[in-house]
Design a protein around this motif. Sequence first.
Motif, PDB file in Angstrom:
ATOM      1  N   ASN A  31     -63.865 -42.164 -14.583  1.00 19.60           N
ATOM      2  CA  ASN A  31     -64.090 -40.732 -14.787  1.00 19.60           C
ATOM      3  C   ASN A  31     -65.437 -40.460 -15.445  1.00 19.60           C
ATOM      4  O   ASN A  31     -66.116 -39.488 -15.104  1.00 19.60           O
ATOM      5  N   THR A  32     -65.839 -41.319 -16.366  1.00 22.19           N
ATOM      6  CA  THR A  32     -67.134 -41.171 -17.028  1.00 22.19           C
ATOM      7  C   THR A  32     -68.269 -41.321 -16.023  1.00 22.19           C
ATOM      8  O   THR A  32     -69.221 -40.525 -16.023  1.00 22.19           O
ATOM      9  N   VAL A  33     -68.177 -42.324 -15.167  1.00 18.22           N
ATOM     10  CA  VAL A  33     -69.213 -42.538 -14.146  1.00 18.22           C
ATOM     11  C   VAL A  33     -69.281 -41.346 -13.196  1.00 18.22           C
ATOM     12  O   VAL A  33     -70.364 -40.840 -12.895  1.00 18.22           O
ATOM     13  N   VAL A  34     -68.133 -40.900 -12.738  1.00 16.77           N
ATOM     14  CA  VAL A  34     -68.117 -39.771 -11.794  1.00 16.77           C
ATOM     15  C   VAL A  34     -68.746 -38.535 -12.428  1.00 16.77           C
ATOM     16  O   VAL A  34     -69.606 -37.880 -11.826  1.00 16.77           O
ATOM     17  N   GLU A  35     -68.340 -38.219 -13.653  1.00 13.15           N
ATOM     18  CA  GLU A  35     -68.867 -37.028 -14.314  1.00 13.15           C
ATOM     19  C   GLU A  35     -70.371 -37.147 -14.562  1.00 13.15           C
ATOM     20  O   GLU A  35     -71.126 -36.216 -14.299  1.00 13.15           O
ATOM     21  N   ARG A  36     -70.788 -38.290 -15.058  1.00  8.11           N
ATOM     22  CA  ARG A  36     -72.207 -38.481 -15.379  1.00  8.11           C
ATOM     23  C   ARG A  36     -73.071 -38.413 -14.126  1.00  8.11           C
ATOM     24  O   ARG A  36     -74.088 -37.717 -14.092  1.00  8.11           O
ATOM     25  N   CYS A  37     -72.679 -39.146 -13.093  1.00  9.49           N
ATOM     26  CA  CYS A  37     -73.489 -39.176 -11.876  1.00  9.49           C
ATOM     27  C   CYS A  37     -73.456 -37.829 -11.154  1.00  9.49           C
ATOM     28  O   CYS A  37     -74.473 -37.402 -10.595  1.00  9.49           O
ATOM     29  N   PHE A  38     -72.327 -37.158 -11.179  1.00  6.81           N
ATOM     30  CA  PHE A  38     -72.252 -35.829 -10.561  1.00  6.81           C
ATOM     31  C   PHE A  38     -73.197 -34.870 -11.274  1.00  6.81           C
ATOM     32  O   PHE A  38     -73.985 -34.171 -10.643  1.00  6.81           O
ATOM     33  N   THR A  39     -73.126 -34.861 -12.593  1.00  6.55           N
ATOM     34  CA  THR A  39     -73.971 -33.957 -13.376  1.00  6.55           C
ATOM     35  C   THR A  39     -75.452 -34.245 -13.167  1.00  6.55           C
ATOM     36  O   THR A  39     -76.265 -33.328 -13.044  1.00  6.55           O
ATOM     37  N   ASP A  40     -75.799 -35.534 -13.115  1.00  7.49           N
ATOM     38  CA  ASP A  40     -77.203 -35.916 -12.976  1.00  7.49           C
ATOM     39  C   ASP A  40     -77.747 -35.732 -11.557  1.00  7.49           C
ATOM     40  O   ASP A  40     -78.939 -35.475 -11.391  1.00  7.49           O
ATOM     41  N   CYS A  41     -76.896 -35.875 -10.558  1.00  5.93           N
ATOM     42  CA  CYS A  41     -77.398 -35.988  -9.181  1.00  5.93           C
ATOM     43  C   CYS A  41     -77.111 -34.795  -8.269  1.00  5.93           C
ATOM     44  O   CYS A  41     -77.885 -34.556  -7.334  1.00  5.93           O
ATOM     45  N   ILE A  42     -76.025 -34.113  -8.474  1.00  4.30           N
ATOM     46  CA  ILE A  42     -75.659 -33.047  -7.538  1.00  4.30           C
ATOM     47  C   ILE A  42     -76.280 -31.742  -8.008  1.00  4.30           C
ATOM     48  O   ILE A  42     -75.929 -31.219  -9.062  1.00  4.30           O
ATOM     49  N   THR A  43     -77.207 -31.251  -7.222  1.00  7.85           N
ATOM     50  CA  THR A  43     -77.982 -30.085  -7.654  1.00  7.85           C
ATOM     51  C   THR A  43     -77.760 -28.852  -6.795  1.00  7.85           C
ATOM     52  O   THR A  43     -78.040 -27.747  -7.240  1.00  7.85           O
ATOM     53  N   THR A  44     -77.273 -29.047  -5.590  1.00 12.56           N
ATOM     54  CA  THR A  44     -77.055 -27.898  -4.716  1.00 12.56           C
ATOM     55  C   THR A  44     -75.637 -27.929  -4.172  1.00 12.56           C
ATOM     56  O   THR A  44     -75.024 -28.984  -4.060  1.00 12.56           O
ATOM     57  N   PHE A  45     -75.156 -26.771  -3.840  1.00 12.27           N
ATOM     58  CA  PHE A  45     -73.808 -26.660  -3.278  1.00 12.27           C
ATOM     59  C   PHE A  45     -73.852 -25.873  -1.966  1.00 12.27           C
ATOM     60  O   PHE A  45     -72.965 -25.100  -1.659  1.00 12.27           O
ATOM     61  N   SER A  47     -73.780 -27.247   0.980  1.00 20.15           N
ATOM     62  CA  SER A  47     -73.038 -27.959   2.012  1.00 20.15           C
ATOM     63  C   SER A  47     -71.960 -28.800   1.345  1.00 20.15           C
ATOM     64  O   SER A  47     -72.067 -29.167   0.172  1.00 20.15           O
ATOM     65  N   SER A  48     -70.925 -29.117   2.110  1.00 23.80           N
ATOM     66  CA  SER A  48     -69.881 -29.982   1.570  1.00 23.80           C
ATOM     67  C   SER A  48     -70.319 -31.451   1.557  1.00 23.80           C
ATOM     68  O   SER A  48     -69.708 -32.276   0.905  1.00 23.80           O
ATOM     69  N   ALA A  49     -71.390 -31.754   2.279  1.00 25.42           N
ATOM     70  CA  ALA A  49     -71.920 -33.129   2.323  1.00 25.42           C
ATOM     71  C   ALA A  49     -73.089 -33.253   1.343  1.00 25.42           C
ATOM     72  O   ALA A  49     -73.787 -32.285   1.055  1.00 25.42           O
ATOM     73  N   LEU A  50     -73.265 -34.460   0.854  1.00 26.12           N
ATOM     74  CA  LEU A  50     -74.393 -34.717  -0.034  1.00 26.12           C
ATOM     75  C   LEU A  50     -75.684 -34.801   0.766  1.00 26.12           C
ATOM     76  O   LEU A  50     -75.700 -35.303   1.893  1.00 26.12           O
TER      77      LEU A  50
END
Length: 80
Positions: A31-45, A47-50
Amino acid sequence: MDLSRLPQHEQAQVQALLEEGQARSSIRMYNTVVERCFTDCITTFHSSALSPTETACVKQCVNAFLKHSDRVSQRFMEFS
């Protein structure tokens, strides 16, 4: 930890508690990895794809975390 002095049923209980603790620790780390990497890397919404940039960032983030985790585990084993 030497459990050989405990009765068989108590050994099983202790083993079950240790396994449960390890499972919780693994879930917490995931959960820590998912939250950290999501916060750091996902900048736009948009599209449903990265995006390719987001995908590369997530891969790099996860790899860095795994390398760090491995290094910490190695150090821990050296001291114990």
